[in-house]
Write a protein that holds these residues in place. Structure first.
Motif, PDB file in Angstrom:
ATOM      1  N   ARG A   1      47.693  57.297  34.068  1.00  0.00           N
ATOM      2  CA  ARG A   1      47.297  56.321  33.037  1.00  0.00           C
ATOM      3  C   ARG A   1      46.253  55.377  33.629  1.00  0.00           C
ATOM      4  O   ARG A   1      46.431  54.846  34.727  1.00  0.00           O
ATOM      5  CB  ARG A   1      48.504  55.533  32.533  1.00  0.00           C
ATOM      6  CG  ARG A   1      48.134  54.425  31.532  1.00  0.00           C
ATOM      7  CD  ARG A   1      49.354  53.774  30.941  1.00  0.00           C
ATOM      8  NE  ARG A   1      50.024  54.675  30.010  1.00  0.00           N
ATOM      9  CZ  ARG A   1      51.330  54.925  29.989  1.00  0.00           C
ATOM     10  NH1 ARG A   1      52.129  54.346  30.894  1.00  0.00           N
ATOM     11  NH2 ARG A   1      51.855  55.736  29.097  1.00  0.00           N
ATOM     12  N   LEU A   2      45.194  55.150  32.887  1.00  0.00           N
ATOM     13  CA  LEU A   2      44.087  54.318  33.343  1.00  0.00           C
ATOM     14  C   LEU A   2      43.944  53.086  32.466  1.00  0.00           C
ATOM     15  O   LEU A   2      43.959  53.185  31.230  1.00  0.00           O
ATOM     16  CB  LEU A   2      42.783  55.129  33.298  1.00  0.00           C
ATOM     17  CG  LEU A   2      41.492  54.379  33.579  1.00  0.00           C
ATOM     18  CD1 LEU A   2      41.406  53.987  35.054  1.00  0.00           C
ATOM     19  CD2 LEU A   2      40.278  55.215  33.168  1.00  0.00           C
ATOM     20  N   THR A   3      43.826  51.928  33.094  1.00  0.00           N
ATOM     21  CA  THR A   3      43.488  50.702  32.376  1.00  0.00           C
ATOM     22  C   THR A   3      42.287  50.059  33.064  1.00  0.00           C
ATOM     23  O   THR A   3      42.086  50.214  34.268  1.00  0.00           O
ATOM     24  CB  THR A   3      44.650  49.706  32.340  1.00  0.00           C
ATOM     25  OG1 THR A   3      45.028  49.378  33.684  1.00  0.00           O
ATOM     26  CG2 THR A   3      45.850  50.281  31.610  1.00  0.00           C
ATOM     27  N   CYS A   4      41.490  49.333  32.277  1.00  0.00           N
ATOM     28  CA  CYS A   4      40.303  48.659  32.806  1.00  0.00           C
ATOM     29  C   CYS A   4      40.311  47.201  32.379  1.00  0.00           C
ATOM     30  O   CYS A   4      40.511  46.899  31.186  1.00  0.00           O
ATOM     31  CB  CYS A   4      39.029  49.318  32.299  1.00  0.00           C
ATOM     32  SG  CYS A   4      38.718  50.955  32.951  1.00  0.00           S
ATOM     33  N   VAL A   5      40.100  46.318  33.324  1.00  0.00           N
ATOM     34  CA  VAL A   5      39.922  44.894  33.044  1.00  0.00           C
ATOM     35  C   VAL A   5      38.425  44.623  33.129  1.00  0.00           C
ATOM     36  O   VAL A   5      37.811  44.813  34.187  1.00  0.00           O
ATOM     37  CB  VAL A   5      40.683  44.027  34.064  1.00  0.00           C
ATOM     38  CG1 VAL A   5      40.461  42.548  33.773  1.00  0.00           C
ATOM     39  CG2 VAL A   5      42.168  44.369  34.056  1.00  0.00           C
ATOM     40  N   VAL A   6      37.842  44.204  32.006  1.00  0.00           N
ATOM     41  CA  VAL A   6      36.390  44.031  31.957  1.00  0.00           C
ATOM     42  C   VAL A   6      36.045  42.592  31.567  1.00  0.00           C
ATOM     43  O   VAL A   6      36.873  41.877  30.979  1.00  0.00           O
ATOM     44  CB  VAL A   6      35.752  45.010  30.949  1.00  0.00           C
ATOM     45  CG1 VAL A   6      36.017  46.457  31.357  1.00  0.00           C
ATOM     46  CG2 VAL A   6      36.255  44.761  29.536  1.00  0.00           C
ATOM     47  N   PRO A   7      34.850  42.132  31.893  1.00  0.00           N
ATOM     48  CA  PRO A   7      34.437  40.778  31.492  1.00  0.00           C
ATOM     49  C   PRO A   7      34.419  40.621  29.980  1.00  0.00           C
ATOM     50  O   PRO A   7      34.315  41.606  29.233  1.00  0.00           O
ATOM     51  CB  PRO A   7      33.018  40.669  32.075  1.00  0.00           C
ATOM     52  CG  PRO A   7      32.973  41.670  33.187  1.00  0.00           C
ATOM     53  CD  PRO A   7      33.843  42.799  32.729  1.00  0.00           C
ATOM     54  N   ASN A   8      34.490  39.388  29.518  1.00  0.00           N
ATOM     55  CA  ASN A   8      34.439  39.102  28.082  1.00  0.00           C
ATOM     56  C   ASN A   8      33.151  39.657  27.475  1.00  0.00           C
ATOM     57  O   ASN A   8      32.067  39.503  28.043  1.00  0.00           O
ATOM     58  CB  ASN A   8      34.506  37.599  27.831  1.00  0.00           C
ATOM     59  CG  ASN A   8      35.874  37.018  28.150  1.00  0.00           C
ATOM     60  OD1 ASN A   8      36.887  37.736  28.096  1.00  0.00           O
ATOM     61  ND2 ASN A   8      35.920  35.749  28.495  1.00  0.00           N
ATOM     62  N   GLY A   9      33.308  40.303  26.334  1.00  0.00           N
ATOM     63  CA  GLY A   9      32.153  40.858  25.649  1.00  0.00           C
ATOM     64  C   GLY A   9      31.792  42.267  26.064  1.00  0.00           C
ATOM     65  O   GLY A   9      30.896  42.885  25.481  1.00  0.00           O
ATOM     66  N   TRP A  10      32.473  42.778  27.074  1.00  0.00           N
ATOM     67  CA  TRP A  10      32.204  44.140  27.529  1.00  0.00           C
ATOM     68  C   TRP A  10      33.143  45.131  26.845  1.00  0.00           C
ATOM     69  O   TRP A  10      34.246  44.790  26.426  1.00  0.00           O
ATOM     70  CB  TRP A  10      32.410  44.243  29.034  1.00  0.00           C
ATOM     71  CG  TRP A  10      31.283  43.715  29.868  1.00  0.00           C
ATOM     72  CD1 TRP A  10      30.425  42.701  29.550  1.00  0.00           C
ATOM     73  CD2 TRP A  10      30.916  44.182  31.172  1.00  0.00           C
ATOM     74  NE1 TRP A  10      29.537  42.497  30.577  1.00  0.00           N
ATOM     75  CE2 TRP A  10      29.814  43.398  31.593  1.00  0.00           C
ATOM     76  CE3 TRP A  10      31.384  45.174  32.020  1.00  0.00           C
ATOM     77  CZ2 TRP A  10      29.195  43.576  32.822  1.00  0.00           C
ATOM     78  CZ3 TRP A  10      30.772  45.360  33.251  1.00  0.00           C
ATOM     79  CH2 TRP A  10      29.678  44.565  33.650  1.00  0.00           C
TER      80      TRP A  10
END
Length: 576
Positions: free
Chosen positions: A129-138
């Motif tokens: 399982r993959l999760t991504c934490v990205v900057p706001n607006g991405w």
């Protein structure tokens, strides 16, 4: 979920160029081994991705576990199998902008996951399982099924590694091909380019769709091989390339090339090349890649078929899609044939050797490579052309052979070997296997001119006006230096090598590349003053008469009715 491996990528601090990775193993072994792949499928070079990894730690039940490195990219961790999940944390520096590496800055992030995610021993075929934490607006764009929680689920480690990630403030353009959903995402390195591109090429997405449909027609398939496909394009100032995946491709293209119609056509050819790989390479796969060994190079003698056949078709597909003209195709094919005929290394390295040596030669080219090797993309495409035209003499075609191999091997995930290819061609034309074997193992050129005459075309040489030296020169730090010396050339006979500084020829000062031919006299030994390792030397350079500087593919005068009919069927990829 039993055996689940959870992977989190944190991109929230893009200015650091570091992606922080958290990998959780739900059921670790007592001596748990993990390793980072050394290469990514589709790009045959050991890249040692581990050089970008830092800060590796292993924790279980809040306690840091003992870690022992068993080789540069493998770790062994002492665990308690009954003490719950093992959590690994580390960071990966993402500063290399190619389709096979990783890049993260304030504008976007791109990740080839072979360079990021550790393989957990014993869990290769477990879900990830993959999760991504990205900057706001991405947004993050991943060619995997998305769960209601926003994460993505890969059925195996292989599927995860085969899923590149593009992230940024981009939007995707959705479209369908024969009922199959597709998405297109472009990262414009210059944001102003987005408007320029949309204005200049308003039919782009429809053109891409037509190329995709042409691929399906060529394969004789009612649908694409993928059930959900993602295109990612990095539109940079300069660049060219792509990397194929089962359900996606990542492309790099230079914006400046798009200022010409030929540049746009070649972008569509790049799209065709990578999209066609859904079948040829990704599912119709060389036996040596089933399964992939991520830590060592495998000798793959059939790469010429995987890439050369695809390169041959990628120029034809926009034509069959109605997006280019026969004259465009003749121009592009002529350029490739010219490059091939002007590559002296084709007389040294066989096509089979080129395929087998990809790991140590094609991807590690230097100033002398042109004299000792030939690309399996380039010569593979030349052989594919000859195969297609030979098959057409017998009321068959190369596409018929590819379709047959798809039905016998690709659909069922059976890897093929060279003997399977030879058998498929022999099944269409008696004796063709022997001819193909000769093309693979000899350095003699196939009879391109004879085959092209079948379809009313001829390769015409365009002669240089300058005597031939077999060397290329350029300016470096204000000095005129030798950049290339071809084997068996006048420059080699004179004793020149790459890096030599050229000072004077026949008593005349040399300051720039165009000064050299000005003073040359073919067949006459002339004094050449040069410097090597700060030492002045005088050599004798005796240049040869002018040689062809390129070849052009031209229609023959007064083609016969048979030639015209054969050409029309060939260009539309029909038989008869």
């Amino acid at each position: 979920m039993t055996g689940l491996v959870q992977v989190q990528l944190d991109l929230s601090n893009p200015q650091s160029h570091l992606v922080h990775v958290r990998l959780e193993i739900s059921s670790p072994q007592a001596q748990q081994q993990v390793s980072l792949p050394g290469w990514t499928p589709g790009s045959y070079l050991i890249r040692d991705y581990v050089k970008q990894l830092e800060g590796f730690k292993a924790v279980q039940q809040g306690l840091e576990r003992s870690v022992r490195r068993t080789d540069p990219s493998t770790w062994q961790i002492d665990c308690n199998p009954d003490a719950g999940p093992l959590v690994l944390t580390y960071a990966v520096m993402a500063t290399e902008l190619t389709v096979r590496t990783c890049h993260l800055d304030q504008d976007h992030g791109f990740f080839a996951l072979a360079a990021v995610v550790l393989e957990v021993a014993g869990q290769r075929w477990s879900p990830h399982r993959l999760t991504c934490v990205v900057p706001n607006g991405w947004n993050a764009f991943v060619p995997l099924p998305r769960e209601a929680t926003g994460s993505w689920l890969a059925t195996t480690f292989d599927q995860l590694i085969d899923s590149p990630i593009e992230a940024g403030p981009h939007q995707s353009h959705p479209f369908e091909v024969l009922g199959v959903p597709h998405r297109w995402v472009t990262w414009f390195s210059d944001p102003a380019c987005a408007v320029w591109f949309a204005d200049r090429y308003p039919t782009f997405f429809e053109d891409v769709k037509q190329v995709c449909l042409a691929c399906c027609r060529l394969m004789g398939e009612p649908r694409p091989a993928s059930s959900d496909y993602l295109f990612v394009l990095h539109l940079l100032d300069e660049g060219y390339g792509g990397l194929e995946h089962d359900d996606s491709t990542v492309l790099v293209y230079g914006r400046r090339n798009l200022e010409t119609s030929s540049g746009y056509r070649k972008l569509l050819q790049l799209v065709a090349h990578e999209y066609f790989h859904q079948w040829n390479v990704r599912r119709l796969t060389p036996r040596e890649l089933r399964p992939v060994d991520y830590n060592r190079a495998s000798v793959i003698p059939t790469l010429w078929f995987a890439e050369g056949v695809t390169s041959y078709f990628d120029q034809l597909l926009p034509l069959t899609a109605g997006l280019s003209t026969p004259q465009d195709y003749f121009s592009d094919l002529g350029e490739d044939l010219s490059r091939y005929l002007l590559t002296p290394g084709r007389q040294v390295q066989t096509l089979r050797e080129s395929s087998e040596e990809a790991w140590v030669k094609l991807y590690k080219a230097d100033a002398y490579s042109a004299s000792s090797q030939v690309s399996y993309y380039l010569k593979g495409a030349v052989v594919a052309l000859c195969l297609d035209l030979e098959l057409r003499r017998h009321q068959s075609s190369l596409s018929a052979v590819v379709q047959q191999l798809w039905r016998s091997h690709g659909r069922h995930g059976r890897g093929y070997g060279e003997s399977d290819l030879l058998e498929a061609f022999e099944g269409q034309v008696t004796g063709l296997a022997g001819r193909l074997e000769q093309w693979l193992t000899d350095v003699d050129d196939p009879d391109c001119s004879g085959y092209l005459l079948d379809v009313g075309l001829a390769l015409e040489p365009e002669m240089s006006s300058d005597p031939w030296t077999g060397m290329t020169t350029g300016l470096k730090d204000g000095r005129l230096v030798v950049q290339r010396v071809l084997r068996h050339s006048p420059a080699e006979r004179a004793g020149l090598m790459v890096g030599d500084e050229l000072i004077g020829l026949a008593g005349q000062r040399l300051a720039k590349p165009e000064d050299v031919p000005t003073h040359l006299r073919a067949g006459v030994a002339q004094p050449l003053l040069m410097a090597r390792r700060s030492s002045l030397r005088e050599l004798q350079l005796c240049s040869d008469p002018p040689q062809p500087k390129r070849y052009k593919l031209e229609p023959v005068a007064n083609p016969t009715t048979a030639q015209q009919a054969a050409q029309e069927a060939w260009l539309q990829q029909r038989v008869g």
